[in-house]
Design an enzyme around this catalytic site. Sequence first.
Site, PDB file in Angstrom:
ATOM      1  N   ASP A 139       0.814  -1.221   0.000  1.00  0.00           N
ATOM      2  CA  ASP A 139       0.000   0.000   0.000  1.00  0.00           C
ATOM      3  C   ASP A 139       0.844   1.265   0.000  1.00  0.00           C
ATOM      4  O   ASP A 139       0.647   2.172   0.819  1.00  0.00           O
ATOM      5  CB  ASP A 139      -0.952   0.027   1.206  1.00  0.00           C
ATOM      6  CG  ASP A 139      -1.792  -1.223   1.348  1.00  0.00           C
ATOM      7  OD1 ASP A 139      -2.111  -1.823   0.311  1.00  0.00           O
ATOM      8  OD2 ASP A 139      -2.119  -1.603   2.487  1.00  0.00           O
ATOM      9  N   GLU A 143     -11.103   1.524  -4.261  1.00  0.00           N
ATOM     10  CA  GLU A 143     -10.444   1.939  -3.017  1.00  0.00           C
ATOM     11  C   GLU A 143      -9.129   2.647  -3.325  1.00  0.00           C
ATOM     12  O   GLU A 143      -8.779   2.853  -4.491  1.00  0.00           O
ATOM     13  CB  GLU A 143     -10.192   0.727  -2.113  1.00  0.00           C
ATOM     14  CG  GLU A 143      -9.352  -0.344  -2.745  1.00  0.00           C
ATOM     15  CD  GLU A 143      -9.292  -1.629  -1.925  1.00  0.00           C
ATOM     16  OE1 GLU A 143      -9.889  -1.672  -0.825  1.00  0.00           O
ATOM     17  OE2 GLU A 143      -8.653  -2.595  -2.377  1.00  0.00           O
TER      18      GLU A 143
END
Length: 574
Positions: free
Chosen positions: A63, A239
Amino acid sequence: MSNKGQSVLFMILLAFIFKATGQNKNIPLFTEVIYQGNDQVYKDYPLADNEFYSPILQGCYPDPAITKKGDDYYMVCSSFAMFPGVPIFHSKDLVNWTDLGGVLDDVSEFNPHNTGISGGVYAPGITYNPHNDTFYMIVTAFSGGLGNIIVKTKDPKQGWGSPIKLGFGGIDPSIFFDDDGKAYVVHNDAPDKGKELYSGHRVIKIWEYDLENDKVIHGTDKIIVDGGVDLSKKPIWIEAPHLYKKDGSYYLMCAEGGTGGWHSEVIFKSDSPKGPFIPAPSNPILTQRYFGKDRDNKVDWAGHADLIEGPNGEYYGVFLAVRPNEKGRVNTGRETFILPVDWSGEYPVFVNGLVPIEPKVKLPKGVMNKTGQDSFLPNGNFTIVENFTSNKLDYRWIGLRGPREEFIEITKKGLKIQPFETHIKEAKPTSTLFHRQQHDNFSFTTTLQYQPQSEKDLAGVVALQNEGSNYVFGITKKGKDTYLVLERNKWPGRKGPVISEVIASTKIDVKSPVKLKISAKGDDYSFSYAINGSAFENLGGTLSGDILSTDVAGGFTGCLLGLYATSANDIVID
């Protein structure tokens, strides 16, 4: 003085002497750790003078988000229940990186002490605001009732301020600063109540942000993407949104398809930060989902990206992806990769991000590859030797659910670990100093001096994916004898107790230091030991690394290799 008083004084004095002289045998002493990575891909693809390897962060660093001030680049990643939270890195050129530790390093403010390993914090965003010369890191914290938080600093090398709680739900927030000084927060959220159309249906929301008071402005929230690129196709898990502005237009880049085989990166465009956002006709702009499962040097799950203007005005994108082993298992976890991005047209596209990703990337013009030199992180195949002789322990060593400083002591003889009264299967802080597994083929070797006093004492090494999926390889007692034991712990599901199995044990003499080694060749793991300079002996044979893989154990992390001590050992040797 009474006899009782004299006895108490004697015990206090004795304890002090033990502490001062290191004679307390219950405290294990680790004098060396050698980590060696030896993956075939780096042998098959040697670097030319104008190349560097991707991933740039090997092991469980997923991430990624990135920002810059001048020619200083800062990148953050998810850390889950590892401590400190949100690892942060610095570079001058996007190739050579130094580790600055963790953003959330105060346990009184971020305390994942009772969460599963995949809780804690994940999916951070980091953005520099030139209007007030301030860096902002925003993230979702799944512990301590924090929720979405933001922290600030003028200089990431000097630490960060205290977390500020933000009043909105959802996950994966990032913050954007417009040319006019206004600020906006975008994030993933559930659809409005009663409007969820299918499992995995999510939306992207935007809020105006009050910079003076550090909070989102109530009533300004708006859904700017519903479902994904094409709602009629039921896209899942839109997302990890990031907003950008280029040539007067606003671009919204998101991950779509979930963190797995259908993961991708998509892009939208608008004349306003509040939309409407129109998807690019060429989406996705990054994915590996269309290629054969048996391809060589497979890279998969690519997505969750962020863009940055790099040296010479060229764009680059950092993103997560995985490198499965020969059985398709993901033991190194989701790693941080980088690719150049072509933004010469209307929309950005990852260069070679829509074909099977290669292990090498061309250096930016004028940049030298110095990875593994000086203080820069190593890359490719490498060996790390840790003798614990430095006063400052390298940031690669981390705690789980709490600071490493609460149980380690660096002495002239090596590293001591004060055992906690918790064991590795508990969702509590454990006295374990962890290092990420960074290669499919590796060895992790340590030298241990330890004499357990009871069956509750154990020290050694662990290979851990989560609290319910791990191997323990350590020294303990059975009656009056000292044993080396190997235990496999497997969580059959998210409910029910961990199934523990003693794979093997052997009586050993611990008058001299013992070397312990964890080795892996892809999915095949082995555990071995050596005493008095003898050759290593295997204990337990060859074992599957299945429980150390995301696809078997679940969750979001990769395998961690740890130096472990406990005064709450529950392994029973027959």
